[in-house]
Design an enzyme around this catalytic site. Structure first.
Site, short mmCIF file in Angstrom:
data_model
loop_
_atom_site.label_atom_id
_atom_site.label_comp_id
_atom_site.label_asym_id
_atom_site.label_seq_id
_atom_site.Cartn_x
_atom_site.Cartn_y
_atom_site.Cartn_z
N ASN A 74 0.44 3.71 -6.17
CA ASN A 74 -0.21 3.19 -4.97
C ASN A 74 -1.21 2.17 -5.44
O ASN A 74 -2.12 2.49 -6.19
CB ASN A 74 -0.90 4.33 -4.22
CG ASN A 74 -1.75 3.83 -3.06
OD1 ASN A 74 -1.57 2.69 -2.62
ND2 ASN A 74 -2.66 4.66 -2.60
N GLY A 117 0.87 -1.16 0.00
CA GLY A 117 0.00 0.00 0.00
C GLY A 117 0.91 1.21 0.00
O GLY A 117 2.11 1.08 0.16
N CYS A 118 0.38 2.41 -0.21
CA CYS A 118 1.31 3.51 -0.38
C CYS A 118 0.67 4.88 -0.28
O CYS A 118 -0.54 5.02 -0.23
CB CYS A 118 1.96 3.47 -1.76
SG CYS A 118 2.72 1.91 -2.14
N ALA A 119 1.56 5.88 -0.27
CA ALA A 119 1.16 7.27 -0.46
C ALA A 119 1.94 7.81 -1.65
O ALA A 119 3.10 7.47 -1.82
CB ALA A 119 1.51 8.08 0.77
N HIS A 175 7.05 9.12 -3.06
CA HIS A 175 6.38 7.87 -2.75
C HIS A 175 6.72 7.42 -1.35
O HIS A 175 7.87 7.43 -0.95
CB HIS A 175 6.82 6.80 -3.75
CG HIS A 175 6.07 5.52 -3.60
ND1 HIS A 175 6.58 4.43 -2.93
CD2 HIS A 175 4.83 5.17 -4.01
CE1 HIS A 175 5.69 3.46 -2.96
NE2 HIS A 175 4.61 3.87 -3.60
#
Lengths: 501, 382
Positions: free
Chosen positions: B225, B28-30, B198
């Protein structure tokens, strides 16, 4: 010669408390199993004639009948099975080649049953096909290698002719002759309603069915039966049949008994004579000859139709497919060794060819390794039994599948495997007008639509579970599969990891 | 903060774990990005501040930045940023570079020691241009030549990894929280016209720095993401065209698809959006005839590059950014404008922290790409 009598493998069991001697069973059985014993007023069944088609069982109004496997047996022998022994008796008696129908029934490994499908958990969401669009339509045909733009920079449509399927399932080749007019009508109408295609097989196209041409694939096989300009022009695509999974390496044989009336006219051969398709195409002794036939057919139809080349899955199938992809074919159909047939020599059906799962995986990989996977679409056939098999086939690399046996089952076939006798009690694999009328094309068509629609729903459910909302994102997506109970080598060929990895 | 506390500095433990590339690592990510449409250069400070607001969307196992316009003095040379496991790998790689390129300048990439960033590899930067004789004998165009050399190093030379290879741009990435990674690389000391960032939340420890985002090839960079469900279909298709997916990450395959479609096939970024996040057939059916024909053509001809499953991506390229969500918008993404600046982020807060007042803010719909170019430049079909 008492050795001639073989105790039947299956027995017709009648519950005399239920039987009312209405003689429906007698009238329904083309094999003359049932008869009324006048003296006693009771029905008698000669199990030795029974082919286990269940027609009598299904129509008995009092549910008095069942067919059971006989407990009669030879002395047990792990090497000489009852089948092996009785086949020797038959051949010693007749001196002939043993004939069979439908797909290889032997207990070879089934790889579809050893593949498991993935589903999303936590890190990405599954998608509910009842709430979100879920796309199962596909295009079959060559993809362009170069893009062309007009002077305004707009992309030009330079696509080769394509087939568009609403569901990645088509009805495979079954000729008019091997199956009945009503069976063909059911397939043609269902294909039209479903937005898919059915296939004429090598038997020409009955003039009544030209109107379904937009959903028809016309087949050109080694006998060239029923092939003429109007026939080629009538279909949406042309299939060159090089081989068939049930009988790789040999031709076809439709017995004269089935070459009657319209069948004879449609095939353009005399009534009553056997229709023998040669083992090879006698104008194709090599790959460069195939290219010539592909382009002859394209020339004849002004490059408006995709050409399919159908081959049986044999040992070097990937090299053959790679050659075909470079020979102008738009679509390659691969038929595995469990594929059905209206008649094939038993030894060939049961011993020649390889499983479709392995063939498909290997062909898809080879075409990708060579960078020519986009030159062709891949259609796989040879015992696709359920929507799960479709999903697994697509994930292994197929663009679409052909179903033959499953379609016939939908029409009422009970897999008695006696198509070669021409006495199909379900009105499918017969030309006997007393029998063919048993298959109502309105009902047949509806049942085929039901089957494919049900599979489409199930495919969408499985895709949604994987978080995939379009079938092209499943194609060749082998990470969505895991193998179970397979050797390293099998996993390597299938290009999948073992469950738990 | 409830973060997973993985024993990153435990050498024994690390020895037993596979390196990213040997396994799939769902994350998962930003993401965050910003660009000056007037081409004005600004410091990397803002992008660090922006991504740090979304600290909780990453778990300390990966962060990184792409910065465009940062090497004006070397703008005609490919800037290769390379990780080396050890000096032996560095020697081997440099020998390769010398055989294929004229090396104009080389140096360690300046870093700042920080307890938050440990286990760094050797990190070097080379400004290069292909040797004319090598280039001519390869019969390739210059960019293809460079791309192939990058693949060669990354797949053949053990212990080397080229993680940035564009002109006048650079990628900076590491294992750690993104704000710490930014400070580690002294990103605030660079000035560029566009940045992306990221913060990563992988489910597994990546084992080394290569798997962090952005992922880049030539001047294309991708921060992403999501977890795409079409991964293996996309990977097996793109690998037909000479790409090698060595990291098994979604970002890597997306970057290659974009490079393939834009650089090699000449599709515009807008056309690429309608390949990788293609409109649904039911939407296409309602389009006006010309538009419909084009959408149908792109979907059919490039069906292997449709990407399904959740994603929001920011693609950086020379002179612009492109932001795109998957067709169902299964990941958050917001875009905003203020004067000549355009901001893209997973969360509005990460934009407001830089620019509390905004002229316009919107949530692009799924599959609706937002393409921003400097000075209204055409995002060209090269």
């Amino acid at each position: 010669m008492p050795i001639n009598f073989l105790c039947p493998e299956y027995e017709v069991v009648r519950d005399y408390d239920r039987c009312i001697a209405c003689r429906v069973c007698e009238r329904q059985c083309a094999n003359n199993v049932h008869s009324l014993i006048k003296e006693s007023g009771k029905m008698f069944a000669d199990s030795s004639k029974c082919v286990v088609c269940h027609r009598c069982v299904s129509l008995c109004p009092t549910r008095a009948l069942k067919i059971v496997k006989s407990d009669h047996s030879f002395r047990q022998n792990a090497n000489w099975s009852a089948k092996a022994i009785t086949e020797i008796y038959k051949q010693a008696d007749s001196g002939g080649v043993l004939l069979s129908s439908m797909g290889n029934p032997e207990a070879y490994p089934n790889y579809f049953d050893r593949l498991l499908i993935n589903a999303s958990q936590v890190t990405n969401p599954s998608i509910d096909p009842l709430r979100e669009p879920m796309e199962t339509s596909v295009f079959l045909g060559k993809k362009p290698t170069e893009l062309v733009r007009d002077e305004n920079g707009r992309l030009q449509n330079n696509l080769a002719p394509q087939l568009h399927l609403n569901v990645p399932v088509m009805f495979s080749a079954m000729s008019y002759g091997s199956i009945s007019y009503n069976a063909h009508e059911s397939l043609a109408r269902a294909a039209e309603a479903l937005g898919i295609y059915y296939n004429t097989g090598e038997g020409g196209l009955h003039e009544d069915f030209y109107k379904y041409g937009r959903n028809t694939i016309v087949q050109v096989a080694s006998g060239r039966f029923g092939v003429h300009k109007a026939f080629l022009e009538s279909g949406a695509a042309i299939e060159i049949k090089m081989g068939q999974g049930a009988k790789p390496g040999i031709g076809g044989h439709l017995p004269g008994a089935k070459i009657v009336g319209d069948v004879s006219r449609t095939r353009m051969i005399p009534e009553g004579g056997d229709a023998i398709s040669p083992a090879p195409h006698h104008d194709i002794y090599s790959i460069e000859d195939l290219r010539q036939l592909v382009y002859s057919l394209k020339e004849a139809t002004e490059y408006k139709k995709p050409v399919i080349v159908k081959i049986a899955a044999v040992h070097n199938v990937s090299a053959i497919a790679s050659g075909i992809a470079r020979s102008g074919a738009d679509i390659i159909a691969i038929d595995g060794f469990r594929g059905g047939t209206g008649a094939a020599p038993t030894r060939i059906r049961d011993n020649v060819g390889i499983p479709i799962e392995l063939a498909l995986a290997s062909v898809d990989k080879r075409l990708r390794d060579e960078g020519i996977r986009d030159e062709v679409s891949l259609v796989c056939a040879g015992s696709i039994r359920s929507s799960a098999d479709v999903v697994k086939a697509v994930a292994l690399g197929a663009d679409a599948v052909y179903i033959g046996t499953a379609a016939l089952l939908a029409l009422g076939c009970h897999l008695c495997r006696n198509c070669q006798s021409g006495k199909c009690n379900w009105g499918i694999a017969t030309q006997d007008s007393q029998l063919t009328k048993r298959l109502n094309p309105d009902i047949g068509c509806k049942r085929l639509i039901n089957l494919v629609s049900a599979w489409d729903h199930e495919i969408k459910e499985m895709m949604g579970g994987m978080g995939i909302n379009s079938i092209e994102a499943l194609r060749g997506n082998r990470l969505m599969l895991r193998g179970i109970g397979m050797t390293e080598k099998e996993l390597e060929i299938l290009g999948v990891r073992h469950a738990g990895e | 903060m409830g973060q997973i506390n993985l024993p990153q500095d435990n050498a024994l433990m690390r020895a037993e774990l596979p390196r990213e590339g040997e396994f799939r690592n769902p994350s998962g990510c930003a993401i965050s990005g910003m660009i000056s449409t007037s081409g004005k250069r600004f410091s990397g400070e803002d992008i660090i501040r922006s991504i740090s607001v979304m600290h909780d969307r990453s778990n300390g196992l990966g962060g990184g930045f792409a910065a465009y316009g940062i090497y004006p003095e070397y703008k005609d040379f490919y800037a290769l940023h390379i990780f080396f496991d050890d000096s032996a790998a560095k020697h081997e790689c440099e020998a390769f570079l010398e055989r294929h390129f004229d090396i104009i300048n080389l140096s360690k990439i300046p870093t700042r020691k920080s307890p938050a960033i440990t286990d760094e590899p050797l990190i070097w930067r080379y400004f290069v241009t292909p040797l004319p004789t090598k280039l001519a004998s390869s019969q390739l165009d210059e960019r293809e030549f460079v791309a192939r050399c990058v693949f060669r190093v990354n797949t053949r030379i053990k212990g080397c990894y080229v993680f940035s290879s564009g002109k006048n741009m650079g990628v900076f990435k590491a294992v750690g929280f993104p704000e710490d990674v930014g400070r580690f690389y002294r990103l605030e000391e660079y000035e560029g016209y566009a940045f992306t960032a990221h913060g990563r939340y992988p489910t597994n420890t990546p084992g080394w720095w290569g798997g962090a985002h952005p992922f880049a090839l030539l001047d294309y960079s991708v921060v992403h993401n999501g977890e795409i469900s079409s991964y293996d279909a996309n990977r097996r298709s793109i690998e037909m065209h000479g790409y090698k997916c060595t990291l098994q990450t979604d970002t890597e395959v997306i970057a290659y698809i974009i490079d393939y479609l834009n650089r090699r096939k000449g599709l515009s970024m807008k056309e690429i959006c309608s390949v990788i996040a293609a409109p649904f057939w039911q939407t296409i059916a309602q389009m006006p005839p010309e538009e419909r024909a084009e959408a149908e053509y792109l979907r059919n001809a490039f069906s292997s590059y449709l990407i399904t499953g959740p994603f929001s991506i920011i693609v950086g390229f020379e002179g612009g950014l492109m932001a795109l969500n998957d067709r169902l918008k299964l990941r958050s993404m917001v875009v905003a404008e203020r004067d000549d600046m355009v901001y893209i982020s997973s969360e509005e807060a990460a934009i407001r922290v830089i620019s509390p007042e905004l002229d316009r803010l919107w949530y692009p719909e799924g599959g609706q790409g937002v393409i921003i170019t400097v000075n209204g430049g055409d995002e060209k079909c090269r």
